[in-house]
Motif scaffolding. Structure first.
Motif, PDB file in Angstrom:
ATOM      1  N   ALA A   1      -4.061   8.226  -3.380  1.00  0.00           N
ATOM      2  CA  ALA A   1      -2.826   7.991  -2.626  1.00  0.00           C
ATOM      3  C   ALA A   1      -3.098   8.103  -1.132  1.00  0.00           C
ATOM      4  CB  ALA A   1      -1.749   8.985  -3.052  1.00  0.00           C
ATOM      5  N   SER A   2      -3.879   9.100  -0.745  1.00  0.00           N
ATOM      6  CA  SER A   2      -4.225   9.285   0.656  1.00  0.00           C
ATOM      7  C   SER A   2      -4.936   8.050   1.210  1.00  0.00           C
ATOM      8  CB  SER A   2      -5.109  10.523   0.814  1.00  0.00           C
ATOM      9  OG  SER A   2      -5.466  10.707   2.161  1.00  0.00           O
ATOM     10  N   LYS A   3      -5.823   7.475   0.420  1.00  0.00           N
ATOM     11  CA  LYS A   3      -6.533   6.261   0.853  1.00  0.00           C
ATOM     12  C   LYS A   3      -5.570   5.090   1.018  1.00  0.00           C
ATOM     13  CE  LYS A   3     -10.979   7.515  -1.075  1.00  0.00           C
ATOM     14  NZ  LYS A   3     -12.048   7.184  -2.015  1.00  0.00           N
ATOM     15  N   ARG A   4      -4.581   4.995   0.136  1.00  0.00           N
ATOM     16  CA  ARG A   4      -3.598   3.906   0.262  1.00  0.00           C
ATOM     17  C   ARG A   4      -2.770   4.057   1.533  1.00  0.00           C
ATOM     18  NH1 ARG A   4      -6.189   3.046  -3.761  1.00  0.00           N
ATOM     19  NH2 ARG A   4      -5.704   1.584  -5.410  1.00  0.00           N
ATOM     20  N   PHE A   5      -2.388   5.304   1.841  1.00  0.00           N
ATOM     21  CA  PHE A   5      -1.611   5.530   3.063  1.00  0.00           C
ATOM     22  C   PHE A   5      -2.467   5.292   4.303  1.00  0.00           C
ATOM     23  CE2 PHE A   5       0.949   8.404   0.174  1.00  0.00           C
ATOM     24  CZ  PHE A   5       1.954   7.467  -0.013  1.00  0.00           C
TER      25      PHE A   5
ATOM     26  N   GLU B   1      -0.370  -1.211   9.567  1.00  0.00           N
ATOM     27  CA  GLU B   1       0.914  -1.084  10.275  1.00  0.00           C
ATOM     28  C   GLU B   1       0.974   0.288  10.932  1.00  0.00           C
ATOM     29  OE1 GLU B   1       4.015  -2.069  12.086  1.00  0.00           O
ATOM     30  OE2 GLU B   1       3.309  -3.543  10.647  1.00  0.00           O
ATOM     31  N   PRO B   2       0.323   0.429  12.091  1.00  0.00           N
ATOM     32  CA  PRO B   2       0.232   1.754  12.723  1.00  0.00           C
ATOM     33  C   PRO B   2       1.566   2.330  13.195  1.00  0.00           C
ATOM     34  CG  PRO B   2      -0.872   0.078  14.057  1.00  0.00           C
ATOM     35  CD  PRO B   2      -0.406  -0.589  12.814  1.00  0.00           C
ATOM     36  N   THR B   3       2.620   1.558  13.206  1.00  0.00           N
ATOM     37  CA  THR B   3       3.927   2.068  13.631  1.00  0.00           C
ATOM     38  C   THR B   3       4.844   2.380  12.449  1.00  0.00           C
ATOM     39  OG1 THR B   3       4.801  -0.173  13.879  1.00  0.00           O
ATOM     40  CG2 THR B   3       3.813   0.845  15.842  1.00  0.00           C
ATOM     41  N   SER B   4       4.287   2.464  11.266  1.00  0.00           N
ATOM     42  CA  SER B   4       5.087   2.752  10.073  1.00  0.00           C
ATOM     43  C   SER B   4       5.342   4.248   9.934  1.00  0.00           C
ATOM     44  CB  SER B   4       4.391   2.224   8.814  1.00  0.00           C
ATOM     45  OG  SER B   4       5.092   2.635   7.661  1.00  0.00           O
ATOM     46  N   PHE B   5       6.535   4.664  10.299  1.00  0.00           N
ATOM     47  CA  PHE B   5       6.921   6.064  10.164  1.00  0.00           C
ATOM     48  C   PHE B   5       6.721   6.536   8.729  1.00  0.00           C
ATOM     49  CE2 PHE B   5      10.219   8.937   8.670  1.00  0.00           C
ATOM     50  CZ  PHE B   5       9.996  10.041   9.475  1.00  0.00           C
ATOM     51  N   GLU B   6       7.194   5.740   7.782  1.00  0.00           N
ATOM     52  CA  GLU B   6       7.137   6.123   6.365  1.00  0.00           C
ATOM     53  C   GLU B   6       5.704   6.377   5.908  1.00  0.00           C
ATOM     54  OE1 GLU B   6       8.836   4.572   2.069  1.00  0.00           O
ATOM     55  OE2 GLU B   6       8.411   3.092   3.612  1.00  0.00           O
ATOM     56  N   ALA B   7       4.777   5.515   6.287  1.00  0.00           N
ATOM     57  CA  ALA B   7       3.387   5.669   5.856  1.00  0.00           C
ATOM     58  C   ALA B   7       2.772   6.950   6.418  1.00  0.00           C
ATOM     59  CB  ALA B   7       2.562   4.455   6.282  1.00  0.00           C
ATOM     60  N   TRP B   8       3.024   7.234   7.699  1.00  0.00           N
ATOM     61  CA  TRP B   8       2.481   8.458   8.298  1.00  0.00           C
ATOM     62  C   TRP B   8       3.078   9.699   7.638  1.00  0.00           C
ATOM     63  CZ3 TRP B   8      -1.753   8.432  11.077  1.00  0.00           C
ATOM     64  CH2 TRP B   8      -2.107   7.281  11.786  1.00  0.00           C
TER      65      TRP B   8
ATOM     66  N   TYR C   1       0.822  -1.210   0.000  1.00  0.00           N
ATOM     67  CA  TYR C   1       0.000   0.000   0.000  1.00  0.00           C
ATOM     68  C   TYR C   1       0.856   1.259   0.000  1.00  0.00           C
ATOM     69  CZ  TYR C   1      -4.104  -2.882   0.728  1.00  0.00           C
ATOM     70  OH  TYR C   1      -5.109  -3.797   0.566  1.00  0.00           O
ATOM     71  N   ILE C   2       1.986   1.217   0.675  1.00  0.00           N
ATOM     72  CA  ILE C   2       2.887   2.375   0.657  1.00  0.00           C
ATOM     73  C   ILE C   2       3.414   2.597  -0.755  1.00  0.00           C
ATOM     74  CG2 ILE C   2       5.111   3.262   1.457  1.00  0.00           C
ATOM     75  CD1 ILE C   2       4.533   1.921   4.146  1.00  0.00           C
ATOM     76  N   ASP C   3       3.838   1.520  -1.425  1.00  0.00           N
ATOM     77  CA  ASP C   3       4.341   1.643  -2.796  1.00  0.00           C
ATOM     78  C   ASP C   3       3.260   2.162  -3.744  1.00  0.00           C
ATOM     79  OD1 ASP C   3       6.842   0.762  -2.008  1.00  0.00           O
ATOM     80  OD2 ASP C   3       6.492  -1.309  -2.631  1.00  0.00           O
ATOM     81  N   GLN C   4       2.042   1.656  -3.597  1.00  0.00           N
ATOM     82  CA  GLN C   4       0.947   2.131  -4.436  1.00  0.00           C
ATOM     83  C   GLN C   4       0.659   3.605  -4.161  1.00  0.00           C
ATOM     84  OE1 GLN C   4      -2.299  -0.500  -3.499  1.00  0.00           O
ATOM     85  NE2 GLN C   4      -1.625  -2.065  -4.954  1.00  0.00           N
TER      86      GLN C   4
END
Length: 89
Positions: free
Chosen positions: A25-29, A36-43, A2-5
């Motif tokens: 993109a916002s929906k994918r993030f 993965e609520p602890t994903s720094f990159e996604a936030w 989802y991050i890559d998408q």
């Protein structure tokens, strides 16, 4: 995945006339942070997407939502490289 998408949609949506892709993109993030609520990159990327949507649509509410995502990313920022943190701040 989802991050890559989300990142691909963000890159495409950053061009004029493609705000719909930024919303996707916002929906994918959002999905990525749910899984993965602890994903720094996604936030961080979700915050960037909302910030960019706010600029494109000239809608202030996106900025406040982006700020909340950035605050979450900051809380998860321990161990990130100086380059990434400078971009975040």
């Amino acid at each position: 995945l989802y991050i890559d998408q989300g990142l691909a949609l963000f890159e495409y949506g950053s061009h004029d006339g493609h705000e719909k892709e930024l919303a996707l993109a916002s929906k994918r993030f959002k999905t990525a942070t749910t899984l993965e609520p602890t994903s720094f990159e996604a936030w961080h990327l979700w915050g960037n997407t909302l910030y960019f949507l706010g600029k494109k649509k000239e809608e202030p509410s996106y900025f406040s939502h982006a700020c909340k995502k950035y605050e979450k990313a900051i809380a998860l920022s321990e161990g990130q490289s100086a380059d990434i943190l400078s971009d975040l701040y």
